[in-house]
Enzyme design. Structure first.
Site, short mmCIF file in Angstrom:
data_model
loop_
_atom_site.label_atom_id
_atom_site.label_comp_id
_atom_site.label_asym_id
_atom_site.label_seq_id
_atom_site.Cartn_x
_atom_site.Cartn_y
_atom_site.Cartn_z
CB CYS A 245 4.54 3.84 10.57
SG CYS A 245 2.99 2.70 9.86
CB ALA B 184 -1.40 0.12 1.17
CB THR B 185 3.90 1.77 1.34
OG1 THR B 185 4.60 2.36 1.93
CG2 THR B 185 5.60 2.99 1.12
CG HIS C 24 0.86 -6.51 4.87
ND1 HIS C 24 2.02 -6.61 6.85
CD2 HIS C 24 1.36 -5.75 4.38
CE1 HIS C 24 2.19 -4.81 6.51
NE2 HIS C 24 1.87 -4.35 5.39
CG ASN D 246 -2.86 4.09 10.56
OD1 ASN D 246 -3.77 4.52 9.99
ND2 ASN D 246 -1.61 3.41 11.03
CD GLN E 241 -5.12 -1.04 9.28
OE1 GLN E 241 -5.55 -1.78 9.17
NE2 GLN E 241 -4.01 -1.02 9.60
C1 LIG Z 1 -0.43 -0.63 6.21
C2 LIG Z 1 -0.93 0.72 5.84
C3 LIG Z 1 -0.12 1.06 5.07
C4 LIG Z 1 1.03 0.37 4.26
O1 LIG Z 1 1.12 -0.80 3.46
P1 LIG Z 1 2.61 -1.26 3.28
O2 LIG Z 1 1.79 -2.64 2.29
O3 LIG Z 1 2.72 -2.02 4.53
O4 LIG Z 1 3.25 -0.79 2.51
C5 LIG Z 1 -1.02 2.31 4.43
N1 LIG Z 1 -2.01 2.38 4.78
C6 LIG Z 1 -2.43 1.66 5.59
C7 LIG Z 1 -4.01 3.07 5.70
C8 LIG Z 1 -2.07 1.20 6.18
O5 LIG Z 1 -2.70 0.27 7.28
#
Ligand SMILES: *Cc1c(COP(=O)(O)O)cnc(C)c1O
Length: 384
Positions: A327, A74-75, A204, A154, A182
């Site tokens: 984070c 998601a990043t 994940h 999150n 999320q």
């Molecule tokens: C975990 C998360 C991300 C980042 O996702 P990754 O796959 O770990 O890069 C981005 N946005 C939210 C709201 C998240 O909870």
């Protein structure tokens, strides 16, 4: 000491064993190890696996598999959506709207846009974490080229009313990107019904592997997106690089399982969260962060007035929880989300995030309540 009970599903989830089994079929000589871009037998076999995975991911979110691009998580999806959309539209307008409670991968991408000469409005949520329609309306400008708002937060679990936000954006001709990392796998997500033009999520957080995510793009957004990477034709040039077959297969398997599990899993997790909240709220001066009902089932953020979260955590060795998000706890920074809700530094320091998931149990919840009660009473007894 025994391994502590896991209460951090919002940070990451364990891979379901059935997902791991499907992934391992794509690694070795006997399996689908080929490069999906190769035209021979091994390539075609891998390509079939990739497209099956794509169909499974699309099915969970009721989207079209042709609108889905695989990323590393998601990043990356958030970066591609925010930077790619804004940069491509830079000649038309240079204003972007987001909120103060977004994930760092949206906020830092917006900071980068500011470096490139864009103006960014960071909307302030109400005290319950919801972005008011009037706040959004007031920020929309003729030169706004993108609105990026998350579905579920999150840290506090609050769910935004995305269909209504989308309608307001579209009335002004502005595309909407939604970070749904999320919410996919936590509540029913239907990309079409949400009205998002771009939507990010990741494997994940739903019992798939780390390092694989997706970005949905409507065909209209796809043509006007500037890629972040160059070097190959994969994912129709939007995200070049050899496709990680085992990761995609794992993502697909996790989504296929989730489609079956979600209708029973979500209410079960909700009941556990309500049980946890009932137990914790019987302590004095415990505050629930975020809207009481507009939320995902599994996240419970509480502030315990007068007690420092770090000391509380130190005493709670039998439960694996976070102060805020994974984070921000790593960096030692105060939570920007709680600050945006109007919490002072002291209350922010005294916040715990519990997140529940597929493998959470009632006895674990009851043990966590007892442990928090014990520590809070102990710390309050020694406090000056
Ligand atoms: C975990 C998360 C991300 C980042 O996702 P990754 O796959 O770990 O890069 C981005 N946005 C939210 C709201 C998240 O909870």
């Amino acid at each position: 000491m025994n391994a502590p009970a896991y209460f951090d599903y919002a940070a990451t989830t364990p891979v379901d064993p059935r997902v791991a089994a499907a992934m391992s079929e794509c690694l070795t000589r006997e399996g689908s190890f080929g490069n999906p871009s190769s035209l021979h037998y091994y390539g075609r076999s891998a390509r079939e696996r990739v497209e099956q995975g794509r169909a499974e991911v699309a099915a969970l979110t009721r989207g079209r598999s042709t609108d889905l691009t695989f990323t590393s998580g998601a990043t990356e999806s958030n970066n591609l959506a925010v930077l790619g959309t804004a940069r491509a539209a830079g000649k038309r307008g240079r204003h972007v709207i987001t909120s103060r409670i977004e994930h760092k991968s949206v906020l830092d991408a917006c900071r980068q846009l500011e470096q490139e000469g864009f103006a960014v409005s960071y909307l302030k949520p109400e005290r319950d974490g919801l972005i008011a329609a009037a706040t959004l309306e007031a920020a929309l400008r003729p030169d706004t080229v993108l609105v990026s708002l998350m579905h579920a937060n999150n840290e506090i679990g609050v769910l935004q009313d995305i269909p209504s936000i989308a309608a307001r954006c579209h009335a002004r001709g502005v595309p909407l990107h939604v970070d749904a990392a999320q919410s996919v796998g936590k509540v029913e997500v239907d990309v079409g019904a949400l009205g998002a033009d771009l939507l990010s999520f990741t494997a994940h957080k739903l019992y798939g592997p780390k390092g694989i995510g997706a970005l949905y793009l409507t065909p209209q957004q796809r043509v006007s997106l500037q890629p972040l990477l160059f070097g190959g034709g994969q994912e129709r040039g939007l995200r070049p690089g050899t496709l990680p077959v085992h990761q995609i297969v794992g993502f697909g398997a996790a989504c296929a399982l989730m489609r079956i599990e979600l209708p029973t899993e979500a209410p079960r997790i909700e009941r556990l969260r309500l049980r946890l909240w009932r137990g914790l709220s019987s302590l004095e001066d415990v505050i629930l962060n975020g809207h009481p009902s507009e939320r995902v089932p599994g996240i419970l953020s509480v502030s315990v007035a007068g007690i420092e979260g770090e000391s509380l955590l130190a005493g709670l060795q039998e439960v694996a929880i976070s102060t805020a998000s994974a984070c921000s706890s790593g960096s030692g920074e105060a939570s920007h989300v709680l600050a945006a809700l109007g919490h002072d530094a002291e209350l922010t320091q005294s916040t715990l995030r519990f997140s529940l998931g597929r493998f959470s149990t009632e006895p674990e919840v009851d043990a966590a309540i007892a442990a928090v009660r014990r520590e809070v009473e102990r710390l309050r007894a020694v406090a000056p």
